[in-house]
Design a protein around this motif. Structure first.
Motif, PDB file in Angstrom:
ATOM      1  N   VAL A   6      36.710  44.266  42.485  1.00 47.57           N
ATOM      2  CA  VAL A   6      36.335  44.397  41.078  1.00 47.57           C
ATOM      3  C   VAL A   6      36.340  45.875  40.708  1.00 47.57           C
ATOM      4  O   VAL A   6      35.809  46.706  41.448  1.00 47.57           O
ATOM      5  N   VAL A  34      34.397  35.084  38.255  1.00 48.86           N
ATOM      6  CA  VAL A  34      34.184  36.402  38.879  1.00 48.86           C
ATOM      7  C   VAL A  34      33.213  37.214  38.026  1.00 48.86           C
ATOM      8  O   VAL A  34      32.296  37.869  38.547  1.00 48.86           O
ATOM      9  N   VAL A  38      29.705  38.890  38.986  1.00 52.15           N
ATOM     10  CA  VAL A  38      29.469  40.326  38.768  1.00 52.15           C
ATOM     11  C   VAL A  38      28.140  40.539  38.046  1.00 52.15           C
ATOM     12  O   VAL A  38      27.359  41.432  38.390  1.00 52.15           O
ATOM     13  N   ALA A  54      39.776  41.623  30.353  1.00 49.31           N
ATOM     14  CA  ALA A  54      39.919  41.681  31.803  1.00 49.31           C
ATOM     15  C   ALA A  54      41.382  41.768  32.188  1.00 49.31           C
ATOM     16  O   ALA A  54      42.266  41.302  31.461  1.00 49.31           O
ATOM     17  N   GLU A  72      42.527  41.420  42.503  1.00 49.68           N
ATOM     18  CA  GLU A  72      41.710  42.470  41.893  1.00 49.68           C
ATOM     19  C   GLU A  72      41.461  42.128  40.425  1.00 49.68           C
ATOM     20  O   GLU A  72      42.408  41.900  39.677  1.00 49.68           O
ATOM     21  N   VAL A  73      40.196  42.085  40.062  1.00 49.00           N
ATOM     22  CA  VAL A  73      39.818  41.857  38.655  1.00 49.00           C
ATOM     23  C   VAL A  73      39.268  43.172  38.115  1.00 49.00           C
ATOM     24  O   VAL A  73      38.402  43.785  38.732  1.00 49.00           O
TER      25      VAL A  73
END
Lengths: 82, 140
Positions: A6, A34, A38, A54, A72-73
């Motif tokens: 992240v 996600v 988070v 995002a 990967e965000v």
């Protein structure tokens, strides 16, 4: 469970207290899943808007995009380039 | 080199796009404005994604205006009032395509590049800027 990287930028990095981290989620997940994780792991990010911009693996995506282990965000504040 | 931390050099961009076949050239510069109390703007980016996105934007422009050549540079870091944060140069056989390609690229940059601005003020405060130009958070 799968590990997802992240990234936080600009004001969101200040809220999260870091610019790069990782969370564990049940994969395949969605970007929204996600983001929910988070918000639990980084309490400062509870101040993020309900539906932040995002990117998934460096491309802007909708929050229902599928996230797999190792993806990967990135959470992006409103864009203001130029 | 789409992203740089140095001053933008328009002459270098012009040299990349101009040729004897391209009779029309236009340049767009985005410059840090002296809004009330602002002394400079710190630009930060998701650099890897910004580079990819710039390449996609330029490739789309090339597809739409195949005879035009367009380049752009975005500056990052703290930029004082009066200096440019972005420069776009577009050259084409005729002016219409040069203007159109240049306009298209700056509009897509505004809409798509993962880049953010933090204003620095004369009173020592800073503020993140949202796309409507409204500060969203203040800090020391």
């Amino acid at each position: 469970m799968g590990k997802v990287s992240v990234r936080f930028f600009a004001r969101y990095a200040e809220l999260a207290g870091c610019s790069l981290s990782a969370v564990n989620v049940q994969t395949p997940a969605t970007v929204a899943d996600v983001i929910s994780r988070v918000r639990e792991v980084f309490p400062g990010t509870q101040a993020l808007p309900p539906r932040p911009l995002a990117a998934l693996n460096q491309r802007q995506v909708k929050l229902d995009a599928t996230v797999n282990e190792g993806d990967e965000v990135a959470l992006l504040p409103p864009l203001s380039g130029g | 080199m789409h992203l740089t931390r140095h001053r933008l050099e328009v002459a270098d961009l012009l040299a990349e796009v101009q040729s004897v076949e391209r009779g029309g050239t236009c340049v767009f510069l985005g410059t840090v404005r002296n809004d009330a109390g602002v002394t400079g703007i710190d630009y930060s980016a998701y650099e890897a994604m910004a580079v990819e996105e710039i390449e996609r934007i330029l490739a789309e422009a090339h597809e739409r205006w195949p005879d035009a050549r367009v380049v752009l540079q975005h500056r990052l870091g703290l930029i004082p009032v009066g200096e440019a944060s972005i420069a776009i140069a577009a050259a084409a056989p005729h002016r219409a395509e040069a203007f159109a390609a240049c306009r298209h690229v700056i509009e897509e940059v505004k809409r798509r590049l993962p880049i953010w601005k933090k204003e620095y003020r004369i009173d020592g405060t800073t503020a993140w800027v949202d796309p409507s130009g409204r500060p969203v958070a203040h800090g020391p």
